[in-house]
Design a protein around this motif. Structure first.
Motif, mmCIF file in Angstrom:
data_model
loop_
_atom_site.group_PDB
_atom_site.id
_atom_site.type_symbol
_atom_site.label_atom_id
_atom_site.label_comp_id
_atom_site.label_asym_id
_atom_site.label_seq_id
_atom_site.Cartn_x
_atom_site.Cartn_y
_atom_site.Cartn_z
ATOM 1 N N GLU A 225 0.829 -0.741 0.127
ATOM 2 C CA GLU A 225 0.163 0.251 0.625
ATOM 3 C C GLU A 225 0.825 0.831 -0.027
ATOM 4 O O GLU A 225 0.577 2.466 -0.692
ATOM 5 C CB GLU A 225 -0.807 0.136 0.957
ATOM 6 C CG GLU A 225 -1.877 -1.242 0.882
ATOM 7 C CD GLU A 225 -1.348 -2.927 1.613
ATOM 8 O OE1 GLU A 225 -0.196 -2.268 2.025
ATOM 9 O OE2 GLU A 225 -2.571 -3.274 1.929
ATOM 10 N N TYR A 229 1.058 4.334 -2.052
ATOM 11 C CA TYR A 229 0.923 6.256 -1.721
ATOM 12 C C TYR A 229 2.255 7.334 -2.057
ATOM 13 O O TYR A 229 1.881 8.460 -2.816
ATOM 14 C CB TYR A 229 0.566 5.783 -0.270
ATOM 15 C CG TYR A 229 0.195 7.231 0.364
ATOM 16 C CD1 TYR A 229 -1.351 7.027 0.655
ATOM 17 C CD2 TYR A 229 1.569 7.834 0.958
ATOM 18 C CE1 TYR A 229 -1.441 8.204 1.471
ATOM 19 C CE2 TYR A 229 0.818 9.063 1.217
ATOM 20 C CZ TYR A 229 -0.129 9.817 1.860
ATOM 21 O OH TYR A 229 -0.754 10.609 2.348
ATOM 22 N N GLN A 258 -6.163 5.918 -1.620
ATOM 23 C CA GLN A 258 -5.579 6.204 -0.355
ATOM 24 C C GLN A 258 -5.385 7.408 -0.931
ATOM 25 O O GLN A 258 -5.646 9.514 -0.143
ATOM 26 C CB GLN A 258 -5.511 6.443 1.082
ATOM 27 C CG GLN A 258 -5.188 7.002 2.582
ATOM 28 C CD GLN A 258 -4.344 5.713 2.994
ATOM 29 O OE1 GLN A 258 -3.668 5.146 2.954
ATOM 30 N NE2 GLN A 258 -3.583 7.037 4.644
ATOM 31 N N ARG A 259 -4.348 8.084 -1.352
ATOM 32 C CA ARG A 259 -3.378 9.655 -1.394
ATOM 33 C C ARG A 259 -4.544 10.245 -2.462
ATOM 34 O O ARG A 259 -4.538 11.481 -2.556
ATOM 35 C CB ARG A 259 -2.338 9.541 -2.714
ATOM 36 C CG ARG A 259 -1.783 10.121 -2.282
ATOM 37 C CD ARG A 259 -1.043 11.331 -1.177
ATOM 38 N NE ARG A 259 -0.564 12.914 -1.234
ATOM 39 C CZ ARG A 259 -1.060 13.680 -1.079
ATOM 40 N NH1 ARG A 259 -2.103 13.496 -1.033
ATOM 41 N NH2 ARG A 259 -0.812 14.765 -1.976
ATOM 42 N N ARG A 261 -7.859 10.429 -2.940
ATOM 43 C CA ARG A 261 -8.957 11.204 -1.711
ATOM 44 C C ARG A 261 -8.208 12.205 -0.597
ATOM 45 O O ARG A 261 -9.206 13.075 -1.055
ATOM 46 C CB ARG A 261 -9.301 9.909 -0.982
ATOM 47 C CG ARG A 261 -10.209 8.518 -2.352
ATOM 48 C CD ARG A 261 -11.445 9.312 -3.034
ATOM 49 N NE ARG A 261 -12.711 9.397 -1.682
ATOM 50 C CZ ARG A 261 -13.610 8.648 -1.704
ATOM 51 N NH1 ARG A 261 -13.541 7.596 -2.066
ATOM 52 N NH2 ARG A 261 -14.284 9.224 -0.751
ATOM 53 N N GLU A 262 -7.713 11.929 -0.182
ATOM 54 C CA GLU A 262 -6.361 12.967 0.690
ATOM 55 C C GLU A 262 -6.746 14.105 -0.345
ATOM 56 O O GLU A 262 -6.446 15.165 0.488
ATOM 57 C CB GLU A 262 -5.704 12.404 0.807
ATOM 58 C CG GLU A 262 -5.329 11.079 2.445
ATOM 59 C CD GLU A 262 -4.042 10.724 2.683
ATOM 60 O OE1 GLU A 262 -4.007 10.048 3.571
ATOM 61 O OE2 GLU A 262 -3.237 11.661 2.125
ATOM 62 N N MET A 285 -14.908 -0.649 -0.383
ATOM 63 C CA MET A 285 -13.799 0.472 -0.747
ATOM 64 C C MET A 285 -15.265 0.817 -1.698
ATOM 65 O O MET A 285 -16.501 0.962 -1.997
ATOM 66 C CB MET A 285 -12.871 0.196 -2.158
ATOM 67 C CG MET A 285 -11.592 -0.122 -1.372
ATOM 68 S SD MET A 285 -10.599 -0.495 -2.471
ATOM 69 C CE MET A 285 -9.943 1.280 -2.768
#
Length: 333
Positions: A225, A229, A258-259, A261-262, A285
């Motif tokens: 992961e 990222y 994840q990145r 969305r951040e 997800m």
């Protein structure tokens, strides 16, 4: 707690250890009454046969060694379940080792399994295995060996794989068919066979449609992961965003997810993303991850079937099995 031995049984009955051994093995020269008495005492002392001692006597074991890069990965956990199912049905047990993606640990695992005189070995190599002298030792000792998923291409042994090139080519072609043109590929280690084939499938699909691949759109790294990222973060910092990402596997896709969305980007409206493996979490997800379904359980079962057949029938010709994959289309594309 000390394990009882044949010597303990012999001392209690005041007979020789060899008589105890023959009685337990139902030797015809031992009287029925003696056999029954030996078995009764063995049960009282909670005696269980020592498989290593038995293997030394018979030169055969019913233990299969399994080496995988890591157990926490859904793909390998599922493959192990498939291996264990066939092993159990065939009267074998397994010794499970994980290399933790280290070739040095893989070498140790291989040597330990040979020392335990396993009947055969099923293995998927680590991400940095380039030299394979340890597996050559297995072959020289005529210990049956089957690779699955990650294989040594030059080894003349059986294997169970998927068509990594075609699976990647078809996956990227699907993205192109959806209208995506700026597609980045988050690859794994540059010298690992499955990564090379999936990268080449990606490149050829892009070339077929005459889409350019900027130098920074192929990102090499690891298989976890954090690698996804970091690769996504690098593209964001460079301000050269793709409109879609094809990841080497699901963990890398999850890290990139994840990145994205951040950073406040929308999936798939701003950036689409596709994984590879079909880990269970990908369907949970939001949006669910489009991925390539890799038949991990069946891969494990097939590898175990080939190994058991090789052990019991003395097969000498390698068997190479290629399993089909399936594109699982979900909301991330």
């Amino acid at each position: 707690m000390k394990h009882s031995t044949i010597i303990d049984i012999a001392k209690k009955l005041r007979i020789s250890p060899s008589t105890v051994s023959r009685a337990l093995n139902d030797h015809p020269d031992i009287k029925k009454e003696t056999k029954e008495l030996v078995r009764k005492v063995a049960q009282e002392l909670h005696y269980t046969p020592n498989p290593i001692a038995i293997s030394l006597q018979s030169n055969r074991t019913t233990t299969i060694g399994v080496i995988v890069p890591e157990i926490k990965h859904d793909f390998f956990a599922s493959a192990i379940s498939g291996i264990e199912e066939v092993a159990y049905q065939s009267g074998y047990t397994i010794i499970l080792c994980q290399s933790n993606e280290s070739v040095d640990r893989e070498v140790v695992n291989t040597n330990v399994l040979m020392q335990h005189r396993v009947a055969g070995i099923i293995a998927s190599i680590s991400q940095n295995t380039l030299k394979w002298n340890h597996f050559q030792d297995v072959i020289k000792r005529k210990i049956p060996l089957v690779f699955f998923d990650r294989v040594i291409e030059d080894a003349a042994v059986s294997s169970v794989v998927i068509d990594d090139y075609r699976s990647a080519f078809d996956a990227v072609s699907y993205l192109i068919g959806k209208g995506y043109k700026k597609i980045a590929h988050f690859s794994g280690p540059s010298k690992l066979g499955i990564c090379i084939k999936r990268r080449d499938g990606y490149i050829d699909a892009m070339k077929q449609h005459h889409y350019p691949i900027p130098d920074n759109f192929i990102c090499y790294g690891g298989l976890h992961e954090q690698d996804g990222y970091s690769a996504m973060d690098a593209l964001i910092q460079q301000k050269t965003l793709p409109d879609a990402i094809f990841a080497i596997n699901d963990p890398v896709a999850i890290g990139a997810f994840q990145r994205i969305r951040e950073a406040g980007y929308r999936i798939p409206k701003d950036i689409a993303i596709m994984g590879f493996s079909n880990n269970k979490i990908t369907n949970l997800m939001e949006p669910p991850l489009t991925t390539v379904d890799q038949p991990s359980f069946e891969m494990g079962r097939s590898a175990a079937r080939i190994l058991v057949q090789t052990i019991e029938e003395g097969l000498t010709e390698p068997c190479h099995l290629v399993l089909n994959t399936k594109l699982i289309i979900r909301g991330s594309t």
